[in-house]
Scaffold this motif. Structure first.
Motif, PDB file in Angstrom:
ATOM      1  N   MET A 106      -6.345   2.589   2.609  1.00  0.00           N
ATOM      2  CA  MET A 106      -6.457   2.514   1.153  1.00  0.00           C
ATOM      3  C   MET A 106      -7.876   2.186   0.705  1.00  0.00           C
ATOM      4  SD  MET A 106      -3.760   3.644  -0.055  1.00  0.00           S
ATOM      5  CE  MET A 106      -4.491   3.509  -1.688  1.00  0.00           C
ATOM      6  N   GLU A 142       1.102   2.078  -3.589  1.00  0.00           N
ATOM      7  CA  GLU A 142      -0.200   2.460  -4.133  1.00  0.00           C
ATOM      8  C   GLU A 142      -0.556   3.897  -3.751  1.00  0.00           C
ATOM      9  OE1 GLU A 142      -4.870   0.965  -4.195  1.00  0.00           O
ATOM     10  OE2 GLU A 142      -3.408  -0.058  -2.914  1.00  0.00           O
ATOM     11  N   GLN A 170       0.818  -1.224   0.000  1.00  0.00           N
ATOM     12  CA  GLN A 170       0.000   0.000   0.000  1.00  0.00           C
ATOM     13  C   GLN A 170       0.848   1.268   0.000  1.00  0.00           C
ATOM     14  OE1 GLN A 170      -0.450  -2.628   1.987  1.00  0.00           O
ATOM     15  NE2 GLN A 170      -2.604  -3.278   1.953  1.00  0.00           N
ATOM     16  N   GLU A 200      -4.256  -1.069   4.743  1.00  0.00           N
ATOM     17  CA  GLU A 200      -5.378  -1.422   3.865  1.00  0.00           C
ATOM     18  C   GLU A 200      -6.646  -0.683   4.275  1.00  0.00           C
ATOM     19  OE1 GLU A 200      -7.459  -3.151   0.708  1.00  0.00           O
ATOM     20  OE2 GLU A 200      -5.355  -2.660   1.103  1.00  0.00           O
TER      21      GLU A 200
END
Length: 343
Positions: free
Chosen positions: A332, A91, A88, A329
């Motif tokens: 995200m 990302e 992540q 997570e």
């Protein structure tokens, strides 16, 4: 604990950790465990902005993790991990690449220093480094970051990226029922008498592993004899120690050594001068050498023990990455909804 009580900080695995890394960062990480939820990261993705030998990168990553633990960071009560195991980070860094402006990156002092006159040939990653650093911090919505003086500009950029994201996506943030300040405006934690440790050979230059002289720095893996010899041979001036900090102005080497003593004892420079005012270097240097050996030698011993047991270090990093990924997570999932990604 609330997210604003969360602290994130990272150290790049560039090899050969030294006294500057310890006093400027690692030592200051330890007491934060008593008051904050801490995530301490080995930022191996940052390391590859310049080419790294893969085996050396793995060795250096384990060395930083060993230093964290040897210095007193508890990887069970808090989180110790390496960046590349938590996908992540990359990302969110891409999302921030699309929020940040190129002009912001071009103004970064560290990019100018590292790129020099060769800016057209450095990696894109080196230019975008601060965007990944912002992602490292904001992925966990950290309220505070312990940083050295040379990282203040990067943290200011992190704050700018957070503010721009919050503004750019204000309507979507509201529509999803999130706090308008979705990403916090992270505060720096800059404290201590020696946040910037200078070379033992030249007090006007930062202590660095790239200095060709090994005598310019104390490695965290130096043994007691090396530590003592390097301090006793450190460059100084002919004047005795002054009675107050004003007397250190214009005396870079004296100021550096007094700052190191202060940082090793969690005291102020004035406290040190109160103890040694009027003393010559023949008195002060041996006292500093004994102190440095007392503090650093046990850390070096424990680091060597851990480095000789890479499976244990890898298990710590893997466990930390799994726990960090849960927090990452969660952020995200919210970011994907805010920016309009279908999931």
């Amino acid at each position: 604990m609330p997210a604003n009580n969360r602290v994130f900080s990272g150290i790049q695995p560039s090899g050969d950790l030294h006294l500057g890394n310890y006093l400027g960062a690692i030592r200051r990480f330890v007491p934060l465990q008593d008051s904050h939820e801490c995530l301490y990261c080995v930022v191996d993705m940052h390391a590859i902005t310049v080419w790294q030998d893969p085996d050396e990168l793995r060795r250096a990553t384990r060395e930083v993790a060993a230093a964290f633990i040897a210095a007193g960071i508890d990887p069970k009560a808090h989180i110790v991990f390496n960046q590349s195991q938590v996908v992540q980070h990359a990302e969110l860094a891409w999302v921030f690449n699309c929020v940040a402006r190129i002009g912001w990156m071009n103004r970064m002092t560290q990019f100018k220093d590292k790129a020099g006159k060769n800016s057209e040939n450095v990696s894109l990653g080196l230019l975008a480094y601060p965007s990944l650093m912002a992602a490292d911090i904001l992925l966990y919505k950290a309220g505070s970051v312990p940083v050295g003086d040379d990282q203040k500009q990067h943290l200011e950029l992190t704050r700018d990226i957070a503010q721009k994201f919050n503004n750019d996506y204000a309507a979507s943030i509201a529509a999803n029922g999130f706090d308008p300040e979705f990403f916090p405006i992270t505060e720096p934690l800059i404290a201590g008498p020696a946040t910037r440790i200078m070379s033992l050979r030249d007090g006007t230059k930062k202590m660095s592993k790239s200095d060709p002289s090994d005598a310019s720095r104390i490695s965290l893996l130096d043994d007691a004899d090396k530590i003592s010899k390097k301090i006793k041979k450190a460059t100084t001036d002919p004047e005795p120690l002054p009675s107050d900090v004003e007397g250190l102005k214009g005396r870079a080497e004296a100021d550096n050594l007094v700052g190191i003593y202060a940082a090793l004892t969690d005291a102020s420079k004035q406290d040190v001068l109160n103890q040694f005012a009027g003393a010559g270097w023949g008195t002060f240097k041996p006292a500093l050498a004994d102190l440095a050996v007392e503090v650093l030698a046990p850390i070096a011993d424990e680091m060597r023990r851990l480095i000789d047991d890479p499976q244990t270090i890898d298990a710590v990093l893997r466990d930390g990455a799994e726990r960090a990924s849960i927090l990452a997570e969660k952020t995200m999932l919210e970011v994907r909804d805010i920016v309009g990604f279908i999931r």
